[in-house]
Design an enzyme around this catalytic site. Structure first.
Site, mmCIF file in Angstrom:
data_model
loop_
_atom_site.group_PDB
_atom_site.id
_atom_site.type_symbol
_atom_site.label_atom_id
_atom_site.label_comp_id
_atom_site.label_asym_id
_atom_site.label_seq_id
_atom_site.Cartn_x
_atom_site.Cartn_y
_atom_site.Cartn_z
ATOM 1 N N LYS A 44 0.828 -1.214 0.000
ATOM 2 C CA LYS A 44 0.000 0.000 0.000
ATOM 3 C C LYS A 44 0.859 1.260 0.000
ATOM 4 O O LYS A 44 0.365 2.386 -0.034
ATOM 5 C CB LYS A 44 -0.909 0.023 1.228
ATOM 6 C CG LYS A 44 -1.992 -1.009 1.224
ATOM 7 C CD LYS A 44 -3.145 -0.774 2.179
ATOM 8 C CE LYS A 44 -2.876 -0.318 3.524
ATOM 9 N NZ LYS A 44 -4.071 -0.316 4.396
ATOM 10 N N LYS A 46 2.669 2.193 2.593
ATOM 11 C CA LYS A 46 2.620 2.758 3.947
ATOM 12 C C LYS A 46 3.659 2.060 4.815
ATOM 13 O O LYS A 46 3.848 0.861 4.734
ATOM 14 C CB LYS A 46 1.241 2.497 4.567
ATOM 15 C CG LYS A 46 0.137 3.409 4.103
ATOM 16 C CD LYS A 46 -1.105 3.209 5.003
ATOM 17 C CE LYS A 46 -2.024 4.390 4.916
ATOM 18 N NZ LYS A 46 -3.167 4.298 5.831
HETATM 19 N N1 C2G Z 1 -10.624 7.052 8.961
HETATM 20 C C1 C2G Z 1 -11.648 7.955 9.251
HETATM 21 N N2 C2G Z 1 -11.334 9.211 9.615
HETATM 22 C C2 C2G Z 1 -10.040 9.602 9.711
HETATM 23 C C3 C2G Z 1 -8.998 8.692 9.436
HETATM 24 C C4 C2G Z 1 -9.316 7.402 9.057
HETATM 25 O O1 C2G Z 1 -12.846 7.610 9.170
HETATM 26 N N3 C2G Z 1 -9.778 10.886 10.078
HETATM 27 C C5 C2G Z 1 -11.000 5.688 8.553
HETATM 28 C C6 C2G Z 1 -10.552 5.355 7.135
HETATM 29 O O2 C2G Z 1 -11.476 5.889 6.186
HETATM 30 C C7 C2G Z 1 -10.567 3.833 7.164
HETATM 31 C C8 C2G Z 1 -10.136 3.518 8.611
HETATM 32 O O3 C2G Z 1 -10.358 4.727 9.374
HETATM 33 O O4 C2G Z 1 -11.896 3.352 6.952
HETATM 34 C C9 C2G Z 1 -8.690 3.098 8.718
HETATM 35 O O5 C2G Z 1 -7.893 4.120 8.172
HETATM 36 P P1 C2G Z 1 -6.460 3.697 7.533
HETATM 37 O O6 C2G Z 1 -5.712 2.888 8.517
HETATM 38 O O7 C2G Z 1 -5.837 4.910 6.944
HETATM 39 O O8 C2G Z 1 -6.951 2.724 6.362
HETATM 40 P P2 C2G Z 1 -6.361 2.609 4.877
HETATM 41 O O9 C2G Z 1 -4.888 2.681 4.903
HETATM 42 O O10 C2G Z 1 -7.132 3.546 4.050
HETATM 43 O O11 C2G Z 1 -6.709 1.066 4.562
HETATM 44 O O12 C2G Z 1 -8.142 -2.432 1.736
HETATM 45 C C10 C2G Z 1 -8.488 -1.205 2.326
HETATM 46 C C11 C2G Z 1 -7.301 -0.550 2.998
HETATM 47 O O13 C2G Z 1 -6.617 -1.483 3.827
HETATM 48 C C12 C2G Z 1 -7.768 0.644 3.823
#
Ligand code: C2G
Length: 129
Positions: A44, A46
């Site tokens: 990803k 990250k």
């Molecule tokens: N999130 C949120 N508000 C934020 C930050 C994050 O609602 N201010 C939500 C994201 O939209 C996501 C969840 O928290 O639904 C986890 O965020 P991340 O760890 O950044 O997820 P991401 O890297 O986008 O992984 O296959 C899908 C991916 O693994 C999603």
């Protein structure tokens, strides 16, 4: 039992994540979090501060979370939904539209993100101090 699933890295756990998990759980009775492994995070693009085991320990302690499974690939979602008998897939609306293909197998819900917070913002702000 109405099962809900969501996916993410959940690094440096913050209130935006908790808002998402609380709303996700409210859509059913049982919430599964598919937590990105360290290897999948590389795919990803990250690099998480906490390891998978540390991030899992934190998620396991959250009252809204019933089960944590590893997210290893982009392609596992359909299989997860079917194998875990999931009713609803939910994720933040930064992903809006990206997982509509799952609507053949379950309900797909995109929830508004929590404004003003992100793992990146936490890192940036701390670096400024
Ligand atoms: N999130 C949120 N508000 C934020 C930050 C994050 O609602 N201010 C939500 C994201 O939209 C996501 C969840 O928290 O639904 C986890 O965020 P991340 O760890 O950044 O997820 P991401 O890297 O986008 O992984 O296959 C899908 C991916 O693994 C999603």
């Amino acid at each position: 039992m109405r099962k809900v699933i969501t996916y993410g890295t959940f690094d440096l756990l913050h209130y935006g994540h908790i808002n998402l998990l609380r709303r996700a759980k409210s859509l059913g009775d049982y919430l599964i979090v598919a937590l990105s492994t360290d290897d999948f995070n590389e795919i990803k693009g990250k690099k998480s501060y906490f390891s998978y085991e540390q991030r899992k320990l934190l998620l396991d302690a959250i009252v809204y979370v019933d089960e944590v499974i590893p997210e290893r690939t982009w392609e596992q979602k359909k299989e997860d939904v079917i194998n875990h008998d999931v009713h609803t897939f939910v994720i933040g609306d930064d992903w809006k539209g990206k997982f509509d293909f799952l609507s053949e197998f379950c309900e797909v819900v995109y929830l508004p993100r929590t404004e003003g917070i992100s793992t990146t913002k936490v890192k940036t702000d701390l670096n400024k101090q």
